[in-house]
Scaffold this motif. Sequence first.
Motif, PDB file in Angstrom:
ATOM      1  N   ARG A 229       0.842  -1.203   0.000  1.00  0.00           N
ATOM      2  CA  ARG A 229       0.000   0.000   0.000  1.00  0.00           C
ATOM      3  C   ARG A 229       0.877   1.252   0.000  1.00  0.00           C
ATOM      4  O   ARG A 229       0.556   2.249  -0.664  1.00  0.00           O
ATOM      5  N   GLN A 230       1.962   1.213   0.776  1.00  0.00           N
ATOM      6  CA  GLN A 230       2.889   2.355   0.789  1.00  0.00           C
ATOM      7  C   GLN A 230       3.498   2.557  -0.591  1.00  0.00           C
ATOM      8  O   GLN A 230       3.611   3.693  -1.069  1.00  0.00           O
ATOM      9  N   VAL A 231       3.890   1.457  -1.239  1.00  0.00           N
ATOM     10  CA  VAL A 231       4.472   1.555  -2.578  1.00  0.00           C
ATOM     11  C   VAL A 231       3.453   2.134  -3.553  1.00  0.00           C
ATOM     12  O   VAL A 231       3.779   2.984  -4.385  1.00  0.00           O
ATOM     13  N   HIS A 232       2.204   1.682  -3.427  1.00  0.00           N
ATOM     14  CA  HIS A 232       1.147   2.174  -4.315  1.00  0.00           C
ATOM     15  C   HIS A 232       0.940   3.683  -4.156  1.00  0.00           C
ATOM     16  O   HIS A 232       0.638   4.388  -5.127  1.00  0.00           O
ATOM     17  N   SER A 233       1.130   4.180  -2.940  1.00  0.00           N
ATOM     18  CA  SER A 233       0.961   5.612  -2.685  1.00  0.00           C
ATOM     19  C   SER A 233       2.224   6.408  -3.009  1.00  0.00           C
ATOM     20  O   SER A 233       2.238   7.626  -2.836  1.00  0.00           O
ATOM     21  N   GLY A 234       3.280   5.714  -3.445  1.00  0.00           N
ATOM     22  CA  GLY A 234       4.511   6.401  -3.826  1.00  0.00           C
ATOM     23  C   GLY A 234       5.585   6.412  -2.768  1.00  0.00           C
ATOM     24  O   GLY A 234       6.673   6.958  -2.988  1.00  0.00           O
ATOM     25  N   ASP A 235       5.317   5.812  -1.608  1.00  0.00           N
ATOM     26  CA  ASP A 235       6.295   5.764  -0.530  1.00  0.00           C
ATOM     27  C   ASP A 235       7.135   4.503  -0.669  1.00  0.00           C
ATOM     28  O   ASP A 235       6.649   3.389  -0.466  1.00  0.00           O
ATOM     29  N   ASP A 266      13.644   5.694  -9.509  1.00  0.00           N
ATOM     30  CA  ASP A 266      13.410   7.079  -9.089  1.00  0.00           C
ATOM     31  C   ASP A 266      14.717   7.842  -8.957  1.00  0.00           C
ATOM     32  O   ASP A 266      14.780   9.040  -9.248  1.00  0.00           O
ATOM     33  N   ARG A 267      15.756   7.132  -8.490  1.00  0.00           N
ATOM     34  CA  ARG A 267      17.058   7.801  -8.366  1.00  0.00           C
ATOM     35  C   ARG A 267      17.585   8.192  -9.739  1.00  0.00           C
ATOM     36  O   ARG A 267      18.095   9.297  -9.940  1.00  0.00           O
TER      37      ARG A 267
END
Length: 481
Positions: A229-235, A266-267
């Motif tokens: 869920r965190q990954v889905h939200s971009g975290d 992202d990096r």
Amino acid sequence: MRIFIHYVAALALLTIYGGQVCPLIDTLTIFHWGSLLLVTFTPMVVLRFLLEPRVVQSAPVYDQPGRQFLLEFSLFAIFGLFLSIYDTVVLHFPPMESGAKVILGFISFGFFIGLDLALAREHKNGEAIIRDGITPPEASSYTTLTRKFSTFALATVALTGTIVILAVAKDVYWLSEVDMAKDGMMAQLLIMAEISFILAILCTYILTIIISYTRNIRLFFGNETSVLRQVHSGDLSGRVPALTRDEFGEIAAHTNTMIDGLRERDRIKSVFGKAVSPTIARRLMEQEEKGVSLGGSRQMLVILFSDIRNFTSYTESNPPEMVIKDVNAWFTEAVASIQDHGGIVDKFIGDGILAVFGLDGDVAACENAARCAMDMQARLQGLAPNLCEPMSVGIGIHKGEVLAGIVGSPERLEFTVVGDVVNTASRIEGMTRDLKASVLISKAVYTDLKTNMDLSDWRDYGAQTLKGKAEPIHLFGLPME
């Protein structure tokens, strides 16, 4: 408390079990048989609490549940063997008719109790791993979920079937001595009650195991889905701790690999976005996803070209470290101004900057470019106190049709604008030295500005012949202060 309940229940149920499956034990009083079991259980419990810290708690986290099961199962099997030997040697019960049934009872309780305590240990360790962010060491073994399920199912069926068969066999033996005409109905009811009792106990233990395993699965899935869920939200800051050495642990490892890949992506995007404009970076990545296709399309764009005047003498009279520091300070301000006014930095050319306005179809591209040029000069004045010596920058702006697209090779790409308009903008910037202007724009740009900007401070420099150009071009600009 869980351990205490298990062992007390096992003691009580084994007291009843003996009489249910063995006619010989059934000849003993409950007190006599219960006393033998109590004498057996006491050293077993003491030994268990002495061995658990050394055998279970000192093991690697992944290995502890397995060792917990082996400890409980082994203790029940060993002390069940001791009691069966006592039955044979002291009570003179035949080993196959009594001793084997005693061992089977102990093994059955050891199996279910060991499995439940192992699952409880697995759950406790999993909560600690999640709560404390522990990275457990590699386990010495890997057990698939299929193997776990099949082993549990086969052992449960085998133990349940054997115990029921022994109970039925004992009841058949008992029925042979019952007067069926007189006590047949009562005997049948007693047998049904006895079989129902045994099945109820077995079903209770099986249900306990299912509940324990379900609780663990809920923990494992919750552990995985919360991070997803965190990954889905971009975290991408979270990681999935591997709680077991089975498919759940493997899924956690693959999820972490995926998160590492997303972080690296992202990096790369961040670094790429610093090397080129974020808009250009996005276009290159979109092009890469579609498949590299060199070339571009014709667009009407506004080109801004800036250059530091007398940069060669500037570098000669100042230390390289100071030159780099000053140039970076200027580029930082210039890039911020270009982005603030809707422009895109195409590239840095030595000490010069090539910027593009209107790439996304902005109708106010000329006005934005002109205001950007004035803002860049204002920012340069603000930098002056922090530079090792005064810096002068010329800015030229021109409008026209260019080819905007990807150049290079499939292995190395660059998004740029190509055409005579770009060269003309560079030549216009070069004229700022001769005309002593800070900003110069072509008539094509000036025409678009007349209805939107106050041009009272702008000077008409007339038609000017640019270096390398056959036809003169009409220029307007802001004189140097």
